[in-house]
Scaffold this active site. Structure first.
Site, mmCIF file in Angstrom:
data_model
loop_
_atom_site.group_PDB
_atom_site.id
_atom_site.type_symbol
_atom_site.label_atom_id
_atom_site.label_comp_id
_atom_site.label_asym_id
_atom_site.label_seq_id
_atom_site.Cartn_x
_atom_site.Cartn_y
_atom_site.Cartn_z
ATOM 1 N N SER A 125 0.890 -0.987 0.125
ATOM 2 C CA SER A 125 0.080 -0.202 -0.049
ATOM 3 C C SER A 125 0.898 1.285 -0.022
ATOM 4 C CB SER A 125 -0.755 0.119 1.246
ATOM 5 O OG SER A 125 -1.853 -0.828 1.215
ATOM 6 N N GLU A 126 0.501 2.178 -0.926
ATOM 7 C CA GLU A 126 1.130 3.428 -0.917
ATOM 8 C C GLU A 126 1.372 4.121 0.456
ATOM 9 O OE1 GLU A 126 0.803 7.530 -3.646
ATOM 10 O OE2 GLU A 126 -0.774 6.415 -3.000
ATOM 11 N N ASP A 177 -8.679 0.735 9.387
ATOM 12 C CA ASP A 177 -8.240 0.204 8.211
ATOM 13 C C ASP A 177 -9.293 0.089 7.126
ATOM 14 O OD1 ASP A 177 -6.694 -1.222 5.996
ATOM 15 O OD2 ASP A 177 -5.702 -2.459 7.545
ATOM 16 N N THR A 236 -1.019 4.537 16.699
ATOM 17 C CA THR A 236 -1.399 4.559 15.323
ATOM 18 C C THR A 236 -2.775 4.224 15.041
ATOM 19 O OG1 THR A 236 -1.142 4.029 13.020
ATOM 20 C CG2 THR A 236 -0.611 2.145 14.632
ATOM 21 N N GLN A 252 10.133 -2.195 4.012
ATOM 22 C CA GLN A 252 9.467 -3.342 3.478
ATOM 23 C C GLN A 252 9.409 -3.200 1.985
ATOM 24 O OE1 GLN A 252 5.722 -3.266 5.702
ATOM 25 N NE2 GLN A 252 6.320 -5.181 6.706
ATOM 26 N N ARG A 281 -8.324 -0.500 3.674
ATOM 27 C CA ARG A 281 -7.724 -0.789 2.568
ATOM 28 C C ARG A 281 -8.490 -1.741 1.900
ATOM 29 N NH1 ARG A 281 -1.949 -1.640 4.732
ATOM 30 N NH2 ARG A 281 -2.915 -2.517 6.505
ATOM 31 N N LYS A 309 -4.249 -9.583 5.383
ATOM 32 C CA LYS A 309 -3.904 -9.445 3.859
ATOM 33 C C LYS A 309 -4.183 -10.638 3.172
ATOM 34 C CE LYS A 309 -1.042 -6.470 2.912
ATOM 35 N NZ LYS A 309 0.541 -5.677 2.510
ATOM 36 N N GLY A 342 -1.996 5.772 4.247
ATOM 37 C CA GLY A 342 -2.403 5.755 5.858
ATOM 38 C C GLY A 342 -3.562 4.441 6.199
ATOM 39 N N ARG A 343 -3.274 3.450 5.522
ATOM 40 C CA ARG A 343 -4.319 2.351 5.744
ATOM 41 C C ARG A 343 -5.612 2.892 4.969
ATOM 42 N NH1 ARG A 343 -1.618 1.647 10.681
ATOM 43 N NH2 ARG A 343 -3.471 2.582 11.837
ATOM 44 N N CYS A 383 7.572 1.154 6.301
ATOM 45 C CA CYS A 383 6.993 0.995 4.837
ATOM 46 C C CYS A 383 8.057 1.050 4.049
ATOM 47 C CB CYS A 383 5.876 1.887 4.626
ATOM 48 S SG CYS A 383 4.353 1.942 5.818
#
Length: 214
Positions: A61-62, A137, A125, A79, A139, A165, A103-104, A76
């Site tokens: 994810s961006e 979240d 977070t 990873q 996403r 995921k 940001g999820r 991030c």
């Protein structure tokens, strides 16, 4: 039957795909840009080699601050680089870069607002998002699943520490034969963030418990 029909309806169209070669420091990838038929966002995939079964993949994810600017408060960027290294070392695999999921899923402005609360009030977070009325979240990994189907990828080894995921991809019809840990180093800057991901979001981060700050 209804599920299969929906997947056919949401197939990525040829006119929404562009492909070129992308030479990087790690490998020469197929670079596939595609517009997802459901969210309408343009995403990107880097593909190395060819395989249909047990393909090593990363669905990333961006994260503009981490991926581009090397922010230390998250893992991030680390990873992303580790995943590309793993795929290059193996000689085949796919990295799908999902844009619009900052940001999820709450967006860049909202993410920065949560970081203000993290710095000023010591919220983690999760609590910094909910304190501002944002979901934790949102996403959607559907675009990655649709891209995998277009590529003929039937089963994957998923580079991720996030069991959710795995479930999301399997729900979208992609068999996950194994979740491969992707453990970025902890530091004084991100250990709180990683601890919250472990304790609040059930990410599998066994190295955090043993981490001793230098």
């Amino acid at each position: 039957m209804h599920e299969r029909a929906a997947r056919r309806e949401h197939t990525i169209r040829d006119e929404d795909v562009a492909e070129s070669q992308l030479a990087t420091r790690r490998a020469n990838f197929r670079c596939i840009a595609f517009r997802d038929p459901v969210d309408g966002v343009e995403h990107l995939a880097l593909v190395l080699g060819s395989a249909s079964e047990d393909v090593l993949v990363r669905v990333h994810s961006e994260c503009l601050t981490g991926d581009v600017f090397g922010a230390l408060r998250c893992e991030c960027g680390d990873q992303l680089r580790l995943a590309l290294d793993r795929i290059a070392d193996e000689g085949s695999g796919v990295l799908v870069y999902l844009r619009g999921q900052e940001g999820r899923g709450i967006g860049l402005v909202a993410k920065v607002r949560t970081q203000v609360l993290q710095d000023s009030r010591g919220l983690d977070t999760v609590d910094s998002a909910t304190a501002l009325g944002y979901p934790v979240d949102t996403r959607d990994y559907g675009p990655a699943a649709r891209l995998f189907r277009r590529l003929g990828v039937r089963s994957v080894r998923l580079l991720s520490n996030n069991p959710d995921k795995v479930r999301a991809l399997e729900t979208s019809g992609i068999a996950v034969v194994r979740r491969v840990p992707l453990l970025a180093p902890a530091s004084e800057h991100n250990v709180g963030y990683l601890t919250a991901k472990r304790d609040r979001l059930a990410h599998d981060l066994p190295h955090i418990g043993a981490h001793v700050l230098e």
